[in-house]
Enzyme design. Structure first.
Site, PDB file in Angstrom:
ATOM      1  N   GLU A 103     121.086  52.399  18.485  1.00  0.00           N
ATOM      2  CA  GLU A 103     120.621  50.661  18.160  1.00  0.00           C
ATOM      3  C   GLU A 103     121.793  50.000  18.011  1.00  0.00           C
ATOM      4  OE1 GLU A 103     117.597  48.499  15.106  1.00  0.00           O
ATOM      5  OE2 GLU A 103     117.605  50.598  15.429  1.00  0.00           O
ATOM      6  N   ASN A 140     114.549  47.833  15.172  1.00  0.00           N
ATOM      7  CA  ASN A 140     114.179  46.781  14.596  1.00  0.00           C
ATOM      8  C   ASN A 140     114.827  45.454  15.020  1.00  0.00           C
ATOM      9  OD1 ASN A 140     112.585  48.147  12.917  1.00  0.00           O
ATOM     10  ND2 ASN A 140     113.652  47.687  10.942  1.00  0.00           N
ATOM     11  N   ASN A 195     109.187  46.972  19.167  1.00  0.00           N
ATOM     12  CA  ASN A 195     109.295  47.976  18.622  1.00  0.00           C
ATOM     13  C   ASN A 195     108.498  47.877  16.959  1.00  0.00           C
ATOM     14  OD1 ASN A 195     111.146  50.040  17.417  1.00  0.00           O
ATOM     15  ND2 ASN A 195     111.421  48.692  15.785  1.00  0.00           N
ATOM     16  N   GLU A 196     107.821  48.676  16.610  1.00  0.00           N
ATOM     17  CA  GLU A 196     107.187  48.895  15.358  1.00  0.00           C
ATOM     18  C   GLU A 196     106.437  47.382  15.111  1.00  0.00           C
ATOM     19  OE1 GLU A 196     109.849  50.369  12.253  1.00  0.00           O
ATOM     20  OE2 GLU A 196     109.861  52.285  13.386  1.00  0.00           O
ATOM     21  N   TYR A 256     109.898  59.711  10.147  1.00  0.00           N
ATOM     22  CA  TYR A 256     110.830  60.198   9.475  1.00  0.00           C
ATOM     23  C   TYR A 256     110.525  60.976   8.083  1.00  0.00           C
ATOM     24  CZ  TYR A 256     113.267  56.979  12.244  1.00  0.00           C
ATOM     25  OH  TYR A 256     114.060  56.175  13.381  1.00  0.00           O
ATOM     26  N   GLU A 267     111.235  57.871  18.048  1.00  0.00           N
ATOM     27  CA  GLU A 267     111.887  58.004  16.825  1.00  0.00           C
ATOM     28  C   GLU A 267     111.448  59.018  15.816  1.00  0.00           C
ATOM     29  OE1 GLU A 267     112.798  54.322  14.480  1.00  0.00           O
ATOM     30  OE2 GLU A 267     112.792  52.936  16.129  1.00  0.00           O
ATOM     31  N   GLN A 322     119.206  58.654  15.043  1.00  0.00           N
ATOM     32  CA  GLN A 322     119.850  58.164  16.219  1.00  0.00           C
ATOM     33  C   GLN A 322     120.709  59.084  16.766  1.00  0.00           C
ATOM     34  OE1 GLN A 322     120.866  53.882  15.966  1.00  0.00           O
ATOM     35  NE2 GLN A 322     118.938  53.433  14.968  1.00  0.00           N
TER      36      GLN A 322
END
Length: 503
Positions: free
Chosen positions: A27, A72, A172-173, A244, A292, A352
């Protein structure tokens, strides 16, 4: 010594392991790009400014696909900013991470770098502040041969041949209030469906990933998936999952059990996908893109201080978690969980890749080294391809604050195309070794080829530029294998890779 057993049979198969399960993520965040993969003037930089030592490390991991450019970041990103002459690209404020993006590295440069490391691109489009028209345009730019506005723009910008990007993330999200352009499930499902239609009309060969919940802890989890899929099931191919894990209370047994949450998350999303499939009388199956995943908590406080001092600075050193030995053990169990669900988890991206919650770290002007989590990922990427086997594991269990019946030996196995069998396992026991009894009779005459061990007496041990070999793989104690049976010793608190080959 404690005992555990595993029965394997070549006919007990979960499914083929999609190599994209060993994907990763870059990212435009922190030092992932600038000061990570790209550092002009570094002694190890190539003619394009990319660090050759980082390229070597990424190639070692064998990453087949890399998600880009966010995250993000992508929810406020204009893809046009990242193409064309560099001196004409705008500098933009990135509202996702409160930094300034120079766009010095853009789509063409990243595509060149991806080619150098042997990876395909999984490109994320902006469905936060932008919509279906912009999604259509970038597919045309990247994949159409020529003779149209955006494909001719690509050719003018130096790429005669299409980039051939085959996997695309629809935002994304979008379930997260922190996201630029946050939407309700119905709003997102509608715009994702419209974008998907137009993108596939431009290039029918592409595959599309719709945003699932950004965490199983989201209050909208479940309802988000049901509502969103009801809107766009017919035009997408995968649903994303993000997760996460942290260990802020220093509870190692509880931390190592968190892969059980991951397994529940996966099974719940599969159930919802199949419920919508049934409701819509669809033949198409939606699979999972766990695009992710990682451990992330070490850098939270330092990031707050960085933003206080340097808000809007370029390439701030954000999310630079320093991973320890217990983090590597959980990373191993996460990878084991993906293999156990290989029939539906077809893509996964370690988030990442460089510097930002990453297996690879660099110092500006200095060295490049592997963090502890590098090694389980390396091993499963290297030896976990082939067919995932349904392992019957009998092991003692333990209870912790959040979970009951946690297996002390967390294990699975894969069958290679060459007939080899590889067993991956984590011994979660803090104090005692295990003897793992393996039944391998259906595979013919196998020999124990290798036992790779990752262990350290200190669960908080880390690797640094000065001491990069503090936590690294070594030869394990092994055991014996004969007449279709094997006995392998698993040291206390360890990551193990046991490889069997035909005699």
């Amino acid at each position: 010594m404690k005992k555990a057993s595993m029965i394997l049979d070549r006919d007990y198969q979960i499914g083929k392991v999609d190599p994209r399960v060993f994907g990763s993520f870059i990212e435009h965040l922190g030092r992932a790009v600038y000061g990570g993969i790209y550092e002009p003037g570094h002694p190890n930089a190539d003619e394009a400014g990319f660090r050759k030592d980082v390229i070597e490390k990424v190639r070692e991991l064998g990453v087949p696909i890399i998600r880009y450019p966010g995250g993000n970041f992508v929810s406020g990103f204009n893809w046009e900013d990242s193409v064309g002459p560099r001196d004409q690209r705008p500098r933009r404020l990135d509202l996702a991470w409160f930094t300034t993006e120079s766009n010095e590295v853009g789509l063409h440069e990243f595509a060149d770098w991806a080619g150098k490391v042997g990876s395909e691109i999984m490109y994320a489009i902006n469905l936060g502040t932008r919509g279906p028209e912009n999604a259509r345009d970038i597919v045309e730019y990247a994949n159409h041969k020529g003779g149209s506005k955006f494909s001719d723009m690509r050719i003018k910008n130096g790429k005669k041949d299409p980039l051939g990007i085959k996997m695309w993330c629809l935002g994304n999200e979008m379930d997260g209030p922190w996201q630029m352009g946050h939407k309700t499930a119905a709003e997102y499902g509608h715009i994702a469906n419209e974008a998907a239609k137009m993108m596939k009309w431009v290039d029918p060969t592409i595959e599309l990933v719709a945003c699932g919940s950004s965490s199983s802890q989201m209050p909208t989890f479940g309802d988000w998936e049901l509502t969103m899929l009801n809107e766009c099931y017919e035009n997408i191919d995968y649903i994303s999952l993000h997760r996460y894990y942290g260990n802020p209370t220093n509870d190692t047994p509880g931390f190592l059990a968190r892969s059980m949450d991951l397994d529940d998350f996966i099974h719940t999303v599969i159930s919802i996908c199949d419920a919508v499939k049934g409701k819509k009388h669809q033949k198409k199956q939606i699979n999972l893109s766990f695009d992710e995943w990682n451990v992330w908590y070490h850098s939270n406080e330092q990031d707050k201080e960085i933003w206080k001092r340097e808000k809007w600075g370029p390439a701030l050193p954000l999310l630079e978690d320093v991973y320890n030995f217990e983090d590597a053990l959980l990373a191993g169990s996460i990878l084991i969980t993906f293999l156990r669900n290989a029939d539906r988890v077809k893509v996964a991206c370690l988030a990442q890749l460089v510097n930002v919650i990453a297996p690879i770290m660099t110092r500006k002007g200095g060295g490049c080294w592997a963090q502890t989590i590098f090694y389980p990922f390396l091993h499963v990427s290297r030896y976990g391809r082939g067919t995932a086997l349904k392992a019957i594991v009998n092991t003692p269990v333990y209870d912790c604050a959040d979970y009951e019946g946690v297996p002390l030996v967390d294990a699975t196995a894969t069958l290679g195309d060459d007939g080899s069998v590889t067993v991956f396992c984590v011994n979660r026991d803090m104090k005692e070794d295990f003897c793992l009894d393996l039944d391998l009779r259906s595979f013919g005459d196998l020999r124990l080829a290798e036992h790779i061990l990752l262990h350290h007496d200190d669960v908080k041990a880390v690797n640094t530029e000065e001491n990069p070999g503090n936590v690294t793989p070594m030869a394990g104690p092994g055991g014996k294998a004969e007449d279709g049976k094997a006995e392998i010793r698993l040291p206390a608190l360890s990551w193990n890779v046991i490889r069997f080959e035909k005699k």
